[in-house]
Design a protein around this motif. Structure first.
Motif, PDB file in Angstrom:
ATOM      1  N   ASN A  61     -11.018  -7.884   0.830  1.00 53.87           N
ATOM      2  CA  ASN A  61      -9.721  -8.074   0.190  1.00 53.87           C
ATOM      3  C   ASN A  61      -9.772  -8.417  -1.293  1.00 53.87           C
ATOM      4  N   VAL A  62     -10.935  -8.694  -1.819  1.00 56.06           N
ATOM      5  CA  VAL A  62     -11.066  -8.958  -3.255  1.00 56.06           C
ATOM      6  C   VAL A  62     -11.947  -7.906  -3.911  1.00 56.06           C
ATOM      7  N   ASP A  63     -13.109  -7.672  -3.363  1.00 60.19           N
ATOM      8  CA  ASP A  63     -14.038  -6.723  -3.988  1.00 60.19           C
ATOM      9  C   ASP A  63     -13.516  -5.291  -3.950  1.00 60.19           C
ATOM     10  N   TYR A  64     -12.752  -4.951  -2.920  1.00 58.86           N
ATOM     11  CA  TYR A  64     -12.268  -3.572  -2.775  1.00 58.86           C
ATOM     12  C   TYR A  64     -10.854  -3.352  -3.293  1.00 58.86           C
ATOM     13  N   VAL A  65     -10.183  -4.422  -3.719  1.00 62.14           N
ATOM     14  CA  VAL A  65      -8.771  -4.276  -4.061  1.00 62.14           C
ATOM     15  C   VAL A  65      -8.538  -3.384  -5.278  1.00 62.14           C
ATOM     16  N   SER A  66      -9.535  -3.249  -6.152  1.00 63.16           N
ATOM     17  CA  SER A  66      -9.384  -2.396  -7.331  1.00 63.16           C
ATOM     18  C   SER A  66      -9.564  -0.917  -7.007  1.00 63.16           C
ATOM     19  N   ASP A  67     -10.054  -0.623  -5.829  1.00 64.88           N
ATOM     20  CA  ASP A  67     -10.231   0.765  -5.407  1.00 64.88           C
ATOM     21  C   ASP A  67      -8.854   1.366  -5.139  1.00 64.88           C
ATOM     22  N   PRO A  68      -8.506   2.466  -5.800  1.00 60.86           N
ATOM     23  CA  PRO A  68      -7.180   3.060  -5.595  1.00 60.86           C
ATOM     24  C   PRO A  68      -6.920   3.479  -4.151  1.00 60.86           C
ATOM     25  N   ARG A  69      -7.978   3.641  -3.376  1.00 63.41           N
ATOM     26  CA  ARG A  69      -7.780   3.979  -1.968  1.00 63.41           C
ATOM     27  C   ARG A  69      -7.233   2.791  -1.189  1.00 63.41           C
ATOM     28  N   TYR A  70      -7.407   1.599  -1.720  1.00 62.41           N
ATOM     29  CA  TYR A  70      -6.950   0.382  -1.049  1.00 62.41           C
ATOM     30  C   TYR A  70      -5.457   0.186  -1.269  1.00 62.41           C
ATOM     31  N   ILE A  71      -5.053   0.151  -2.523  1.00 72.07           N
ATOM     32  CA  ILE A  71      -3.634  -0.010  -2.845  1.00 72.07           C
ATOM     33  C   ILE A  71      -3.360   0.658  -4.190  1.00 72.07           C
ATOM     34  N   SER A  72      -2.372   1.541  -4.207  1.00 71.00           N
ATOM     35  CA  SER A  72      -2.045   2.253  -5.444  1.00 71.00           C
ATOM     36  C   SER A  72      -0.749   3.027  -5.280  1.00 71.00           C
ATOM     37  N   TRP A  73      -0.139   3.342  -6.411  1.00 70.34           N
ATOM     38  CA  TRP A  73       1.060   4.173  -6.383  1.00 70.34           C
ATOM     39  C   TRP A  73       0.732   5.589  -5.926  1.00 70.34           C
ATOM     40  N   SER A  74      -0.485   6.039  -6.213  1.00 69.93           N
ATOM     41  CA  SER A  74      -0.870   7.390  -5.783  1.00 69.93           C
ATOM     42  C   SER A  74      -0.876   7.495  -4.269  1.00 69.93           C
ATOM     43  N   ASN A  75      -1.255   6.398  -3.575  1.00 71.62           N
ATOM     44  CA  ASN A  75      -1.173   6.392  -2.108  1.00 71.62           C
ATOM     45  C   ASN A  75       0.258   6.621  -1.655  1.00 71.62           C
ATOM     46  N   LEU A  76       1.192   5.949  -2.346  1.00 69.56           N
ATOM     47  CA  LEU A  76       2.600   6.062  -1.960  1.00 69.56           C
ATOM     48  C   LEU A  76       3.118   7.474  -2.190  1.00 69.56           C
ATOM     49  N   TRP A  77       2.733   8.077  -3.296  1.00 63.76           N
ATOM     50  CA  TRP A  77       3.184   9.431  -3.605  1.00 63.76           C
ATOM     51  C   TRP A  77       2.596  10.461  -2.635  1.00 63.76           C
ATOM     52  N   LYS A  78       1.316  10.299  -2.332  1.00 60.88           N
ATOM     53  CA  LYS A  78       0.636  11.289  -1.507  1.00 60.88           C
ATOM     54  C   LYS A  78       0.860  11.095  -0.009  1.00 60.88           C
ATOM     55  N   LYS A  79       0.894   9.834   0.434  1.00 60.40           N
ATOM     56  CA  LYS A  79       0.911   9.562   1.871  1.00 60.40           C
ATOM     57  C   LYS A  79       2.080   8.702   2.341  1.00 60.40           C
ATOM     58  N   ARG A  80       2.960   8.342   1.410  1.00 57.95           N
ATOM     59  CA  ARG A  80       4.082   7.451   1.730  1.00 57.95           C
ATOM     60  C   ARG A  80       3.581   6.092   2.232  1.00 57.95           C
ATOM     61  N   GLU A  81       2.443   5.651   1.673  1.00 57.25           N
ATOM     62  CA  GLU A  81       1.852   4.355   2.014  1.00 57.25           C
ATOM     63  C   GLU A  81       1.315   3.717   0.743  1.00 57.25           C
ATOM     64  N   MET A  82       1.796   2.553   0.392  1.00 50.80           N
ATOM     65  CA  MET A  82       1.280   1.857  -0.781  1.00 50.80           C
ATOM     66  C   MET A  82      -0.165   1.419  -0.536  1.00 50.80           C
ATOM     67  N   PHE A  83      -0.382   0.845   0.634  1.00 50.77           N
ATOM     68  CA  PHE A  83      -1.742   0.497   1.048  1.00 50.77           C
ATOM     69  C   PHE A  83      -2.345   1.711   1.749  1.00 50.77           C
ATOM     70  N   GLY A  84      -3.604   1.993   1.453  1.00 51.49           N
ATOM     71  CA  GLY A  84      -4.281   3.106   2.114  1.00 51.49           C
ATOM     72  C   GLY A  84      -4.677   2.700   3.525  1.00 51.49           C
ATOM     73  N   MET A  85      -3.814   2.962   4.487  1.00 53.81           N
ATOM     74  CA  MET A  85      -4.028   2.441   5.835  1.00 53.81           C
ATOM     75  C   MET A  85      -5.270   3.028   6.505  1.00 53.81           C
ATOM     76  N   ASP A  86      -5.542   4.304   6.288  1.00 56.13           N
ATOM     77  CA  ASP A  86      -6.766   4.894   6.850  1.00 56.13           C
ATOM     78  C   ASP A  86      -8.000   4.251   6.218  1.00 56.13           C
ATOM     79  N   PHE A  87      -7.933   4.006   4.931  1.00 59.09           N
ATOM     80  CA  PHE A  87      -9.057   3.386   4.221  1.00 59.09           C
ATOM     81  C   PHE A  87      -9.286   1.964   4.733  1.00 59.09           C
TER      82      PHE A  87
END
Length: 283
Positions: A61-87
């Motif tokens: 939850n800290v080391d990976y949070v900067s990874d865009p696959r974890y949480i990003s606007w691109s996740n929301l645009w592409k998958k309708r998920e702010m958090f990358g749930m599969d990731f």
């Protein structure tokens, strides 16, 4: 330890990194409780606590949070998920930061995950050991926030975030036989939830689930009433509360590792400072 002590974990998105710090301290002192229940991010933190994986919550939850696959606007645009749930609920636990399923299953403590049924608007709880219990799917469901995550289908139900219907599941812990409970909360003591200012958007987005809409629009009432009940149980000596002592600067979708690391340390230090009082309360 008394068989009636439970541990109740509030959610709160990235604010639950505070909970991770508290649980890390409890692990270091080999403090575990017969019954554990959590919703959303709280349930996630509780799983790594019961699998006895020191440091895992910090890494995930800290080391990976900067990874865009974890949480990003691109996740929301592409998958309708702010958090990358599969990731978060596949790639991380099964490959990147392996979850110790064996240790988790071998732990003797009860573990309960709270979710919200979209059709009824009511809480649905799942306990490890029940037929068909699927940890990662249920954690995903319990953590699926409206608007920024998809509904999760499981066991014939359509599920969303457990905190919508039961944000701090103390009463469920009591119903399950725990006369005394320790609560790890993720808001300061003075916090009270305000009414939803986007009621029209809730009705528009979830109009096919009128009971869910009702639950979402009453969420502030339920949350604030629950806090009042918790305070009463604390006065009676039936509840022991650990919550942030410093003013929070972290939001539900915080992405700053420094802020999250500081919140983790705050949780650890609050727990460490509270340990003598906690042990005395436990008897």
């Amino acid at each position: 330890m008394a068989e009636t002590i439970g541990l109740v974990l509030e959610g709160g998105g990235m604010r639950a990194v505070y909970t991770a710090g508290v649980l890390e301290c409890l692990m270091e002192h080999d403090l575990y409780f017969p019954y554990n229940i959590g919703v959303s991010a709280g349930a996630c933190m509780g799983a790594s606590y019961l699998s006895r994986q020191a440091g895992r919550n910090l890494t995930v939850n800290v080391d990976y949070v900067s990874d865009p696959r974890y949480i990003s606007w691109s996740n929301l645009w592409k998958k309708r998920e702010m958090f990358g749930m599969d990731f978060i609920f596949d790639e991380i636990p099964n490959r990147l930061v392996p979850f110790d399923y064996g240790a988790f299953e071998a732990s003797a403590e009860r573990y309960v995950v709270g979710t919200t049924d979209c059709e009824t608007g009511e809480s649905v709880y799942y306990e490890r050991g029940e037929p068909g219990f699927d940890l990662l799917t249920l954690l995903r469901a319990s953590s699926s926030l409206p608007f920024i995550a998809r509904i999760v289908e499981f066991g014939g139900r359509k599920l969303l975030d457990g905190g919508l219907s039961d944000p701090i599941p103390l009463r469920k812990a009591e119903k399950d036989g725990n006369a005394r409970n320790i609560l790890i909360l993720t808001r300061n003591e003075s916090y009270r939830k305000s009414p939803n200012r986007m009621a029209w958007m809730v009705r528009r987005a979830y109009g096919n689930y009128p009971k869910l809409v009702e639950t979402m629009l009453r969420r502030h009432e339920v949350y604030n009433e629950t806090l009042a009940y918790i305070a009463e149980q604390e006065r009676r000596g039936a509840a022991f509360i650990i919550r942030p002592t410093e003013t929070l600067s972290v939001g539900r979708m915080e992405r700053d590792p420094k802020k999250l690391g500081a919140l983790y340390e705050q949780g650890y230090e609050d727990a460490k400072r509270t340990l003598p009082e906690l042990k005395a309360w436990m008897g």
